[in-house]
Design an enzyme around this catalytic site. Structure first.
Site, PDB file in Angstrom:
ATOM      1  N   ASP A 105      -7.430  -0.590  -3.547  1.00  0.00           N
ATOM      2  CA  ASP A 105      -6.575  -1.037  -2.297  1.00  0.00           C
ATOM      3  C   ASP A 105      -5.341  -1.604  -2.775  1.00  0.00           C
ATOM      4  O   ASP A 105      -4.353  -1.260  -2.328  1.00  0.00           O
ATOM      5  CB  ASP A 105      -7.480  -1.815  -1.532  1.00  0.00           C
ATOM      6  CG  ASP A 105      -8.321  -3.014  -2.042  1.00  0.00           C
ATOM      7  OD1 ASP A 105      -8.081  -3.155  -3.210  1.00  0.00           O
ATOM      8  OD2 ASP A 105      -8.766  -3.811  -1.186  1.00  0.00           O
ATOM      9  N   ARG A 165     -10.229  -4.961   8.239  1.00  0.00           N
ATOM     10  CA  ARG A 165     -10.216  -3.778   7.487  1.00  0.00           C
ATOM     11  C   ARG A 165      -9.792  -2.450   8.305  1.00  0.00           C
ATOM     12  O   ARG A 165      -9.442  -1.340   7.863  1.00  0.00           O
ATOM     13  CB  ARG A 165     -11.526  -3.565   7.078  1.00  0.00           C
ATOM     14  CG  ARG A 165     -11.820  -4.526   6.005  1.00  0.00           C
ATOM     15  CD  ARG A 165     -13.075  -4.185   5.185  1.00  0.00           C
ATOM     16  NE  ARG A 165     -13.652  -5.179   4.601  1.00  0.00           N
ATOM     17  CZ  ARG A 165     -13.477  -5.538   3.486  1.00  0.00           C
ATOM     18  NH1 ARG A 165     -12.556  -5.127   2.399  1.00  0.00           N
ATOM     19  NH2 ARG A 165     -14.247  -6.647   2.723  1.00  0.00           N
TER      20      ARG A 165
END
Ligand code: IMP
Ligand code: MG
Length: 178
Positions: A100, A165
């Site tokens: 990420d 998220r």
């Protein structure tokens, strides 16, 4: 989203979609006639890898690792523990780590050393985001989605205390929340 923790949007859904399509094209070109084995790093990379793999036009296998780096919630220490390992052997395969965000780089540094010891044919990294200002170890990152300034970000897989998220964009966390 009407949440005071969600600050300025740094990467919009449209920017994400366009850049990930480009990355998918690049990876597909580079891995034609190879044996692509993508390793997603849980949990943050889940959203990114899900979108990236659907842009690929080459065969690939996908597996996941979970690591925890000791340290405060906004700073990693470089001491990393494997919480979930790969299911399959990567020996002789063309491994692409999908992350990420690369912050200090310490987590990735450990992960690369660990995976390299398993003798893959090649080992590269694809990171959605990187914060160059924060880097503490020099790492070869083959594919980068976006370089961002030194701010704590949430959304599109990235969390603050396990939340946010699910946002469809990358936003700065409002400083008073840190
Ligand atoms: P590093 O070891 O300092 O490079 O930290 C890497 C990990 O810390 C990433 O994979 C993320 O899980 C987490 N992280 C670093 N910066 C951020 C951020 O701005 N927002 C959310 N998580 C972050
Ligand atoms: Mg991570």
């Amino acid at each position: 989203m009407n949440d005071p923790a969600v600050g300025e949007i740094l990467v919009s859904p449209e920017q994400l979609q366009q850049r990930i399509a480009e990355l998918g094209e690049e990876v597909s070109r580079d891995y034609a006639d190879r044996d692509l084995f993508m390793v997603g790093v849980l949990k943050g990379a889940v959203v990114f890898i899900a979108d990236l793999m659907r842009e690929l036009t080459v065969p690939c296998e996908v597996d996941f690792m979970a690591v925890s780096s000791y340290g405060s919630h906004t700073d990693s220490s470089g001491v990393v523990r494997i919480l979930k390992d790969l299911d399959a052997s990567i020996e002789g395969r063309d491994v692409l780590i999908v992350e990420d965000i690369i912050d200090s780089g310490l987590t990735l540094h450990y992960l690369m050393r660990n995976l390299r010891a398993r003798n893959p044919r090649s080992l590269e990294v694809c990171a959605l985001l990187t914060k160059p200002e924060r880097r503490r170890v020099d790492l070869p990152i083959r594919y980068v989605g976006f370089e961002i300034p030194n701010r704590f970000v949430i959304g599109y897989g990235l969390d603050y205390a396990q939340r946010y998220r699910n946002l469809g964009f990358v936003a700065a966390l409002q400083p008073e929340q840190e």
